[in-house]
Design a protein around this motif. Structure first.
Motif, PDB file in Angstrom:
ATOM      1  N   GLU A   1      85.728  -9.631  64.508  1.00 47.12           N
ATOM      2  CA  GLU A   1      85.305 -10.971  64.937  1.00 47.12           C
ATOM      3  C   GLU A   1      85.273 -11.031  66.476  1.00 47.12           C
ATOM      4  OE1 GLU A   1      84.409 -13.991  63.152  1.00 47.12           O
ATOM      5  OE2 GLU A   1      83.806 -12.487  61.700  1.00 47.12           O
ATOM      6  N   PRO A   2      85.142 -12.211  67.095  1.00 47.50           N
ATOM      7  CA  PRO A   2      84.866 -12.270  68.537  1.00 47.50           C
ATOM      8  C   PRO A   2      85.794 -11.440  69.428  1.00 47.50           C
ATOM      9  CG  PRO A   2      84.665 -14.446  67.601  1.00 47.50           C
ATOM     10  CD  PRO A   2      85.114 -13.555  66.489  1.00 47.50           C
TER      11      PRO A   2
ATOM     12  N   TYR B   1      82.114 -16.482  74.045  1.00 48.56           N
ATOM     13  CA  TYR B   1      81.336 -17.758  74.006  1.00 48.56           C
ATOM     14  C   TYR B   1      80.962 -18.131  75.425  1.00 48.56           C
ATOM     15  CZ  TYR B   1      82.089 -18.661  69.060  1.00 48.56           C
ATOM     16  OH  TYR B   1      82.057 -18.604  67.687  1.00 48.56           O
TER      17      TYR B   1
ATOM     18  N   TRP C   1      80.830  -8.821  65.013  1.00 47.65           N
ATOM     19  CA  TRP C   1      80.403 -10.213  65.250  1.00 47.65           C
ATOM     20  C   TRP C   1      79.774 -10.325  66.632  1.00 47.65           C
ATOM     21  CZ3 TRP C   1      81.268 -13.495  69.215  1.00 47.65           C
ATOM     22  CH2 TRP C   1      81.084 -14.863  69.027  1.00 47.65           C
TER      23      TRP C   1
ATOM     24  N   LYS D   1      77.233  -9.331  62.501  1.00 46.69           N
ATOM     25  CA  LYS D   1      77.269 -10.710  62.023  1.00 46.69           C
ATOM     26  C   LYS D   1      76.679 -11.531  63.158  1.00 46.69           C
ATOM     27  CE  LYS D   1      80.740 -14.306  61.065  1.00 46.69           C
ATOM     28  NZ  LYS D   1      82.123 -14.522  60.630  1.00 46.69           N
TER      29      LYS D   1
ATOM     30  N   ASP E   1      76.014 -14.704  64.643  1.00 53.39           N
ATOM     31  CA  ASP E   1      76.556 -16.050  64.483  1.00 53.39           C
ATOM     32  C   ASP E   1      75.773 -17.067  65.330  1.00 53.39           C
ATOM     33  OD1 ASP E   1      78.460 -17.431  63.098  1.00 53.39           O
ATOM     34  OD2 ASP E   1      79.996 -17.310  64.645  1.00 53.39           O
ATOM     35  N   GLU E   2      76.006 -18.311  65.079  1.00 51.94           N
ATOM     36  CA  GLU E   2      75.678 -19.437  65.969  1.00 51.94           C
ATOM     37  C   GLU E   2      74.182 -19.613  66.290  1.00 51.94           C
ATOM     38  OE1 GLU E   2      78.349 -20.909  66.013  1.00 51.94           O
ATOM     39  OE2 GLU E   2      80.064 -19.787  66.791  1.00 51.94           O
TER      40      GLU E   2
ATOM     41  N   ARG F   1      73.410 -16.519  60.609  1.00 53.16           N
ATOM     42  CA  ARG F   1      73.651 -17.916  60.232  1.00 53.16           C
ATOM     43  C   ARG F   1      72.405 -18.793  60.255  1.00 53.16           C
ATOM     44  NH1 ARG F   1      78.791 -20.506  62.425  1.00 53.16           N
ATOM     45  NH2 ARG F   1      77.275 -21.763  63.539  1.00 53.16           N
TER      46      ARG F   1
ATOM     47  N   TYR G   1      75.702 -17.447  55.737  1.00 55.44           N
ATOM     48  CA  TYR G   1      77.102 -17.815  55.475  1.00 55.44           C
ATOM     49  C   TYR G   1      77.434 -19.015  56.341  1.00 55.44           C
ATOM     50  CZ  TYR G   1      77.743 -16.115  60.094  1.00 55.44           C
ATOM     51  OH  TYR G   1      77.611 -15.993  61.450  1.00 55.44           O
TER      52      TYR G   1
ATOM     53  N   ASP H   1      81.378 -21.437  57.392  1.00 58.84           N
ATOM     54  CA  ASP H   1      82.755 -21.781  56.984  1.00 58.84           C
ATOM     55  C   ASP H   1      82.874 -23.200  56.506  1.00 58.84           C
ATOM     56  OD1 ASP H   1      82.475 -20.755  59.798  1.00 58.84           O
ATOM     57  OD2 ASP H   1      84.361 -19.821  59.232  1.00 58.84           O
TER      58      ASP H   1
ATOM     59  N   ASN I   1      86.336 -13.529  54.725  1.00 60.87           N
ATOM     60  CA  ASN I   1      86.187 -13.775  56.166  1.00 60.87           C
ATOM     61  C   ASN I   1      87.510 -14.305  56.713  1.00 60.87           C
ATOM     62  OD1 ASN I   1      85.357 -14.339  58.733  1.00 60.87           O
ATOM     63  ND2 ASN I   1      84.014 -16.042  58.165  1.00 60.87           N
TER      64      ASN I   1
ATOM     65  N   TRP J   1      88.781 -14.437  59.651  1.00 63.08           N
ATOM     66  CA  TRP J   1      88.713 -14.421  61.123  1.00 63.08           C
ATOM     67  C   TRP J   1      89.832 -15.198  61.798  1.00 63.08           C
ATOM     68  CZ3 TRP J   1      87.467 -18.668  64.389  1.00 63.08           C
ATOM     69  CH2 TRP J   1      87.057 -19.834  63.728  1.00 63.08           C
TER      70      TRP J   1
HETATM   71  C1  GAL Z   1      82.099 -19.249  63.530  1.00 61.60           C
HETATM   72  C2  GAL Z   1      81.806 -18.474  62.254  1.00 61.60           C
HETATM   73  C3  GAL Z   1      83.111 -17.903  61.737  1.00 61.60           C
HETATM   74  C4  GAL Z   1      83.756 -17.063  62.793  1.00 61.60           C
HETATM   75  C5  GAL Z   1      83.911 -17.837  64.084  1.00 61.60           C
HETATM   76  C6  GAL Z   1      84.432 -16.968  65.201  1.00 61.60           C
HETATM   77  O1  GAL Z   1      80.951 -19.750  64.075  1.00 61.60           O
HETATM   78  O2  GAL Z   1      81.212 -19.303  61.292  1.00 61.60           O
HETATM   79  O3  GAL Z   1      82.889 -17.159  60.567  1.00 61.60           O
HETATM   80  O4  GAL Z   1      82.992 -15.908  63.007  1.00 61.60           O
HETATM   81  O5  GAL Z   1      82.676 -18.389  64.488  1.00 61.60           O
HETATM   82  O6  GAL Z   1      84.432 -17.636  66.416  1.00 61.60           O
END
Ligand code: GAL
Length: 574
Positions: A234-235, A242, A273, A331, A333-334, A387, A401, A403, A453, A455
């Protein structure tokens, strides 16, 4: 299939970017003169007459229903959709009805589908009309009663509004809803190709783990015979996330290659990610400035993946510095953006160097990002995550996906994905009870992409419930499903039949399945009806045919059954 042009179509439409797009004109029987077209200051208006018992499916990933008849949906990409409005991670301007046809509208605009609206009658018609007003005469005392759709026995219209000077549509005919969906998927080059290892379960580690902790987690899975196939980071693997630096964090990962090599030696595949918003610390930041959209997101650039330059810079950097280490999935994301949780996004009026505006880029962002990362992967097979997706996306090996949802919404997303060329991961994260974790994992295992997941879970999310044997048993069940999954994904690729399908795709003449989005067909022959964790039992509907219980092999009669079961209810069609 027939392409029909109205007005002057725009340059930036999904088909322009779809490499597998393979439109071949064939004979159609639909009377095209029935489609009414009008151009106004609002853009294109298209009207399709509907029969009284015609129902509308498709339109993308929808959490609340699969049958959109009597609803108005304005398709709009949004990470946290509120209500049933057309906001979704993956809007798709493709609809299909139970009358032998479907239509793909080739647009990257937020398009409104007014489904089954009735027009005023002519004087003559008014005399003949019989409106069913059985609810309308009694005073009503709840808003549910008040605003319940009053079904009429008159024909209605599907009126589509496209804010554009023109549009191409593709009329697709087929023998039933499932056949038309399959043809829509084939229009984009067929369903995605997924490697065998992608069928296994992915475990995404706690974001703040160090490389050593990640290796220890993988070793734990190996030593305890927990069949996990992919480890996701993950991040925290990045120095900044970010927006993203795409550079390993030196403290958590002093020797990232050692971590990747260790995971690979143990037989794991590795997924990273990221999102596309590029921070000033990214090595290619300055190079990307001229090839990015007008506005920043989280202090980062929004690369314009519709330009060759942005794709080359982003993909080559990833290929040389990340994929080359042995990474075989991402992955992404965002890329859906949020309208309701602050405003991490770019305005619709943004300019992009390709010539697109922000509205078009929002609608194409996810698919263009997937394409860029496939270039970075340079032929390495993958089954990854993203996403946001949209039109003509079936051939991308990426599952959607999020959350955010209530379990019923996860289930709704899972079922509806199969109407629109999408795959959905009903991922499980932490749970508040053992039953919640196990019930959610059951659905995860019986879906296209099996994903845990964790994370934000420092411990394995099932550890505190003392249920590792049950978790192992479920993960082993996933392994037993591999032959079925392999065949299903091959069929998705070759014939466009999705591995997860609502029942309407196969039983459209059965009125019981018109609205049913809480059970689904899985692979060729399984019907899956998850029990939500706070319920002890559920109603399962078995359509016509010869069925046996997946777990016991006992025959099961078609019809409604109240099912109480510790296992997930699954049935095999003979
Ligand atoms: C969200 C994502 C989560 C996780 C998280 C990490 O946007 O939906 O699964 O990856 O970021 O910051």
């Amino acid at each position: 299939m027939k392409k029909i042009t109205f007005g002057t179509p725009e340059e930036f439409v999904p088909s322009k970017f779809c490499d597998g797009f393979n439109y071949v004109e064939t004979e159609t029987t639909y009377d095209i003169s029935k489609i009414k077209y009008k151009q106004s200051n609002r853009g294109v208006k298209l009207e399709f007459p509907l029969e009284a018992d015609e129902n509308i499916f498709g339109l993308g990933l929808m959490l609340h229903t699969i049958n959109h008849t009597h609803h108005k949906l304005t398709l709009h990409v949004n990470a946290d959709p509120k209500g049933y409005t057309g906001n979704t991670h993956a809007p798709v301007p493709f609809f299909v009805t139970n009358k032998g046809y479907g239509v793909y509208v080739d647009t990257a605009r937020d398009t409104t589908f007014n489904c089954a609206y009735v027009k005023k009658p002519t004087l003559e018609e008014a005399e003949k009309r019989e409106i069913d007003v059985k609810n309308g005469m009694t005073p009503m005392t709840t808003t549910d009663e008040l605003y319940k759709t009053q079904k009429t026995n008159v024909a209605s219209f599907l009126t589509i509004e496209i804010p554009a000077p023109g549009v191409d549509i593709y009329l697709i005919e087929g023998k039933n809803v499932g056949d038309i969906v399959a043809k829509y998927n084939m229009l984009s080059g067929g369903g995605c190709e997924v490697p065998d290892w992608g069928l296994g379960t992915m475990y995404r580690c706690y974001s703040k783990y160090t490389g050593d902790q990640v290796m220890a987690t993988a070793d734990y899975f190996t030593e305890n015979n927990l069949p996990i196939s992919i480890i996701g980071l993950e991040p925290g693997w990045q120095s900044q996330s970010y927006s993203c630096s795409y550079v390993w964090d030196k403290e958590r990962y002093p020797d990232p290659q050692r971590v990747v090599d260790h995971l690979k030696e143990k037989g794991y595949h590795v997924n990273l990610w990221e999102h596309a918003f590029t921070c000033p610390d990214a090595p290619f930041y300055k190079e990307m400035i001229p090839h990015s959209g007008e506005y920043e997101v989280w202090g980062g650039l929004v690369p314009d993946f519709a330009t060759k330059e942005a794709v080359d810079i982003f993909a080559n950097y990833h290929k040389d510095n990340i994929v080359g280490m042995g990474i075989d999935g991402f992955k992404l994301d965002e890329c859906d953006n949020s309208d309701y949780t602050n405003h991490w996004s770019f305005p619709y009026c943004s300019d992009f160097p390709s010539g697109m505006d922000g509205e078009q880029y929002h609608n194409l962002f996810g698919t263009l990002y997937c394409k860029t990362m496939l270039k970075a992967l340079d032929g390495t097979p993958t089954f990854s995550e993203v996403r946001n997706l949209g039109a003509l996306a079936a051939s991308y090996p990426f599952a959607l996906y999020s959350d955010l949802y209530h379990p019923l919404e996860f289930l709704g997303a899972l079922t509806s994905s199969g109407t629109s060329g999408l795959l959905w991961s009903p991922e499980v994260r932490h749970a508040d009870s053992k039953i919640e974790f196990i019930r959610r994992l059951q659905t995860v295992v019986f879906s296209a992409q099996s994903l845990i997941n964790a994370w934000y879970c420092e411990e394995l999310p099932w550890q505190k419930f003392d249920c590792e044997d049950e978790v192992r048993e479920l993960l082993e069940e996933r392994v037993k499903l591999f032959p079925r999954l392999r065949a299903a994904f091959d069929k998705y690729h070759e014939e466009g039949v999705p591995p997860v399908r609502p029942l309407i795709l196969e039983y459209q003449d059965d009125p019981e399945v018109l609205e049913r989005n809480d059970e689904y067909m899985f692979c060729e022959d399984l019907l899956v009806a998850p029990i939500i964790y706070w319920c002890e039992e559920r109603d399962v509907y078995i359509p016509e045919g010869s069925w046996v219980d997946y777990w016991t092999g006992e025959p099961v009669e078609p019809g409604h059954h109240t099912v109480r079961n510790d296992k997930i209810p699954v049935y095999v069609r003979k």
